[in-house]
Design a protein around this motif. Structure first.
Motif, PDB file in Angstrom:
ATOM      1  N   LYS A   1      45.033 -56.420 -35.497  1.00 31.91           N
ATOM      2  CA  LYS A   1      45.824 -57.622 -35.773  1.00 31.91           C
ATOM      3  C   LYS A   1      47.324 -57.361 -35.691  1.00 31.91           C
ATOM      4  CE  LYS A   1      42.626 -59.978 -38.926  1.00 31.91           C
ATOM      5  NZ  LYS A   1      42.556 -60.642 -40.252  1.00 31.91           N
ATOM      6  N   SER A   2      47.720 -56.109 -35.620  1.00 29.82           N
ATOM      7  CA  SER A   2      49.146 -55.784 -35.646  1.00 29.82           C
ATOM      8  C   SER A   2      49.477 -54.705 -34.624  1.00 29.82           C
ATOM      9  CB  SER A   2      49.547 -55.310 -37.039  1.00 29.82           C
ATOM     10  OG  SER A   2      48.933 -54.076 -37.341  1.00 29.82           O
TER      11      SER A   2
ATOM     12  N   CYS B   1      50.010 -60.428 -35.481  1.00 33.03           N
ATOM     13  CA  CYS B   1      49.630 -61.645 -34.765  1.00 33.03           C
ATOM     14  C   CYS B   1      49.314 -62.721 -35.812  1.00 33.03           C
ATOM     15  CB  CYS B   1      48.422 -61.357 -33.882  1.00 33.03           C
ATOM     16  SG  CYS B   1      48.112 -62.635 -32.660  1.00 33.03           S
TER      17      CYS B   1
ATOM     18  N   SER C   1      46.996 -64.301 -40.602  1.00 35.52           N
ATOM     19  CA  SER C   1      46.973 -63.310 -39.532  1.00 35.52           C
ATOM     20  C   SER C   1      45.701 -63.488 -38.716  1.00 35.52           C
ATOM     21  CB  SER C   1      47.043 -61.901 -40.115  1.00 35.52           C
ATOM     22  OG  SER C   1      45.910 -61.638 -40.901  1.00 35.52           O
ATOM     23  N   CYS C   2      45.744 -63.018 -37.486  1.00 41.34           N
ATOM     24  CA  CYS C   2      44.570 -63.138 -36.617  1.00 41.34           C
ATOM     25  C   CYS C   2      44.513 -61.950 -35.666  1.00 41.34           C
ATOM     26  CB  CYS C   2      44.603 -64.461 -35.859  1.00 41.34           C
ATOM     27  SG  CYS C   2      46.044 -64.681 -34.810  1.00 41.34           S
ATOM     28  N   VAL C   3      43.378 -61.795 -35.034  1.00 41.90           N
ATOM     29  CA  VAL C   3      43.170 -60.717 -34.077  1.00 41.90           C
ATOM     30  C   VAL C   3      44.059 -60.952 -32.858  1.00 41.90           C
ATOM     31  CG1 VAL C   3      41.450 -59.645 -32.562  1.00 41.90           C
ATOM     32  CG2 VAL C   3      40.825 -60.302 -34.899  1.00 41.90           C
TER      33      VAL C   3
END
Length: 142
Positions: A86-87, A112, A120-122
């Motif tokens: 995710k980051s 993201c 947050s998301c993938v």
């Protein structure tokens, strides 16, 4: 092997960037590094429009190695060094264009983020693919 930074953008030191003792205020450096982020995204993920799926800062560390003065010609180099789920971690260098002297470094963790869901998301697969292709073997994938 030393890190390769493929994103390089000149920075204009403005009159209002300079503090009372004659050098660029530490509060301005983040603006310079943000210019590097935008250049990187324009090169690698140009469809980021910051209205649907975007990125947000989670952590930042700046080292001030040498002062930057009004008439300096500088540029910022940017790369992604670590790619997570995710980051990702971005690294930046501020460099004196006239003599190549390293003036400051920055490491920022960027996440993201789904604007609508406010979470947050993938990182999308197509973004991941382009980052991996752009950075090559120097990229650490977690």
């Amino acid at each position: 092997m030393s890190a390769v930074f493929k994103s390089k953008v000149p920075i204009q030191v403005r009159f209002n960037d300079v503090d009372i003792i004659g050098h660029v205020s530490n509060t301005v450096y983040l603006n310079y590094y943000d210019a590097g982020k935008m250049d990187y995204f324009d090169l690698v993920i140009p469809e980021i429009d910051f209205s649907g799926l975007a990125v947000v800062g989670a952590s930042i560390k700046i080292d001030y190695l040498k002062p930057i003065f009004m008439r300096y010609n500088i540029y910022v180099e940017t790369r992604i060094s670590v790619l997570g789920n995710k980051s990702f971690t971005m690294e930046h260098l501020l460099i004196n264009s006239d003599n190549g002297e390293l003036l400051s470094t920055c490491t920022a963790v960027v996440v993201c983020f789904d604007i609508k869901a406010q979470t947050s998301c993938v990182i999308p697969d197509d973004w991941r693919k382009r980052i991996i292709e752009f950075e090559g073997e120097q990229l650490i994938i977690k």
